[in-house]
Design a protein around this motif. Structure first.
Motif, mmCIF file in Angstrom:
data_model
loop_
_atom_site.group_PDB
_atom_site.id
_atom_site.type_symbol
_atom_site.label_atom_id
_atom_site.label_comp_id
_atom_site.label_asym_id
_atom_site.label_seq_id
_atom_site.Cartn_x
_atom_site.Cartn_y
_atom_site.Cartn_z
ATOM 1 N N PRO A 43 40.782 42.689 1.449
ATOM 2 C CA PRO A 43 39.910 43.391 2.405
ATOM 3 C C PRO A 43 39.295 44.661 1.847
ATOM 4 O O PRO A 43 38.306 45.164 2.379
ATOM 5 C CB PRO A 43 40.841 43.683 3.586
ATOM 6 C CG PRO A 43 42.222 43.630 3.017
ATOM 7 C CD PRO A 43 42.166 42.610 1.922
ATOM 8 N N ARG A 44 39.864 45.195 0.756
ATOM 9 C CA ARG A 44 39.292 46.386 0.146
ATOM 10 C C ARG A 44 38.010 46.085 -0.615
ATOM 11 O O ARG A 44 37.258 47.004 -0.968
ATOM 12 C CB ARG A 44 40.312 47.025 -0.804
ATOM 13 C CG ARG A 44 41.606 47.470 -0.142
ATOM 14 C CD ARG A 44 42.649 47.870 -1.162
ATOM 15 N NE ARG A 44 42.990 46.760 -2.048
ATOM 16 C CZ ARG A 44 43.906 46.823 -3.011
ATOM 17 N NH1 ARG A 44 44.554 47.951 -3.220
ATOM 18 N NH2 ARG A 44 44.155 45.773 -3.774
ATOM 19 N N GLU A 45 37.763 44.801 -0.868
ATOM 20 C CA GLU A 45 36.644 44.423 -1.736
ATOM 21 C C GLU A 45 35.530 43.692 -1.013
ATOM 22 O O GLU A 45 34.565 43.262 -1.655
ATOM 23 C CB GLU A 45 37.175 43.555 -2.885
ATOM 24 C CG GLU A 45 38.191 44.278 -3.764
ATOM 25 C CD GLU A 45 38.797 43.382 -4.817
ATOM 26 O OE1 GLU A 45 38.459 42.183 -4.827
ATOM 27 O OE2 GLU A 45 39.620 43.871 -5.616
ATOM 28 N N VAL A 46 35.654 43.523 0.293
ATOM 29 C CA VAL A 46 34.616 42.795 1.027
ATOM 30 C C VAL A 46 33.891 43.722 1.993
ATOM 31 O O VAL A 46 34.431 44.732 2.444
ATOM 32 C CB VAL A 46 35.201 41.599 1.807
ATOM 33 C CG1 VAL A 46 35.813 40.592 0.861
ATOM 34 C CG2 VAL A 46 36.226 42.050 2.837
ATOM 35 N N SER A 47 32.666 43.362 2.286
ATOM 36 C CA SER A 47 31.868 44.011 3.319
ATOM 37 C C SER A 47 31.577 42.958 4.381
ATOM 38 O O SER A 47 31.142 41.847 4.059
ATOM 39 C CB SER A 47 30.560 44.547 2.721
ATOM 40 O OG SER A 47 29.693 45.018 3.737
ATOM 41 N N LEU A 48 31.834 43.289 5.621
ATOM 42 C CA LEU A 48 31.775 42.295 6.687
ATOM 43 C C LEU A 48 30.491 42.470 7.507
ATOM 44 O O LEU A 48 30.372 43.408 8.296
ATOM 45 C CB LEU A 48 33.009 42.420 7.585
ATOM 46 C CG LEU A 48 34.329 42.164 6.857
ATOM 47 C CD1 LEU A 48 35.501 42.718 7.644
ATOM 48 C CD2 LEU A 48 34.519 40.675 6.607
ATOM 49 N N ALA A 49 29.557 41.573 7.299
ATOM 50 C CA ALA A 49 28.349 41.545 8.111
ATOM 51 C C ALA A 49 28.605 40.697 9.347
ATOM 52 O O ALA A 49 29.609 39.991 9.443
ATOM 53 C CB ALA A 49 27.185 40.982 7.294
#
Length: 286
Positions: A33-39
């Motif tokens: 989760p530290r490496e994703v961006s949630l659109a």
């Protein structure tokens, strides 16, 4: 082959055991989760798209990261173990207490106040000793047993100085004089599959702070109470740890954990909790 998204930032012993079991059953894609961006329509930075996943397992150590990432993947149409609704209720002790009470699951007398002054009045109305807890947190961090007015004033002043949102809510529970132990029960898919006693000379009996663990049977009233607690927080289809205290002849549920830590439970009970966990994930994926 089933594809599992494994939401995890740090692989501890628990995650290692679960990953081994899942990889025997499915293709597993780790999502940090530290490496994703949630659109709103898709995550960015993840190596796999939601359309490629059959299920996501939330094993994030950070409550907020796990909560919101699970919520996003649920909105993408991917089933999550456990759902963000379960995480929201279990991760907030106020929500947990209310859910247990509304389901008629026995839990310690609990009060909430919003200023140090009203919290002090609340404690004196309940009567000493009481336990003061942060509304969000785990591993027995920042718990305080309050035995008298002087210690109550000190604890509430400390929380006031900390200043965060969580510490502006004063969560107070009646102290249960348990027999030097409590009980952790793993509930998987609505079934109590393993349990252990956690014993300590200290009033805090978490395994994470050194309590000794021994096997405990899950049949009878104990298993029934644990399953009722899981159902109360909406986790009848998921995997949770239910913490129970013996209160005289009664059983009181004081916490339900949506990110079950099972290493000590596996060692104490002899049950392959990771295997049961993985089986449940595969059932949800179907």
């Amino acid at each position: 082959m089933t594809r599992v998204g494994f939401l995890c930032s740090r692989v501890r012993k628990d995650e290692k055991l679960l990953l081994e079991e899942l990889r025997d059953r499915a293709d597993v894609e780790r999502i940090d989760p530290r490496e994703v961006s949630l659109a709103l329509d898709s995550p960015e930075g993840a190596e796999v798209s939601p359309e490629e996943l059959d299920v996501v397992v939330d094993r994030a150590m950070s409550y907020s990261r796990g909560l919101y990432t699970a919520r996003f993947f649920g909105s993408y149409g991917v089933p999550v173990v456990n759902t963000s609704d379960v995480a929201r209720v279990c991760g907030d002790k106020v929500e947990t207490s209310l859910a247990l009470r509304e389901a008629d699951v026995r839990t310690p007398d609990t009060r909430v106040a919003f200023t140090p002054e009203s919290a002090l009045e609340t404690v004196e109305a309940v009567g000493y000793p009481v336990v003061v807890k942060p509304i969000v947190g785990s591993w027995a961090r920042l718990l305080a047993k309050v035995n008298d007015r002087d210690s109550a004033e000190a604890v509430f002043e400390h929380k006031k100085v900390l200043g965060s949102y969580e510490h502006s809510v004063f969560y107070v529970q009646d102290f249960v004089d348990k027999p030097g132990r409590d009980i952790r029960v793993a509930v998987v898919g609505g079934e109590a599959v393993a349990a252990m006693y956690r014993e300590s000379d200290d009033w805090i009996t978490n395994a994470s702070v050194g309590a000794e663990t021994t096997a405990c049977e899950t049949d009878g009233r104990l298993g029934s109470v644990a399953v009722d607690a899981a159902r109360a927080v909406g986790a009848e289809d998921g995997v949770v740890g239910v913490d129970i205290m013996e209160d005289g002849d009664e059983l009181s549920v004081h916490e339900v954990n949506h990110s079950l830590e099972f290493k000590a439970l596996t060692e104490a009970s002899g049950v392959n909790v990771a295997g049961r966990y993985a089986d449940r994930v595969m059932e949800v994926a179907e």
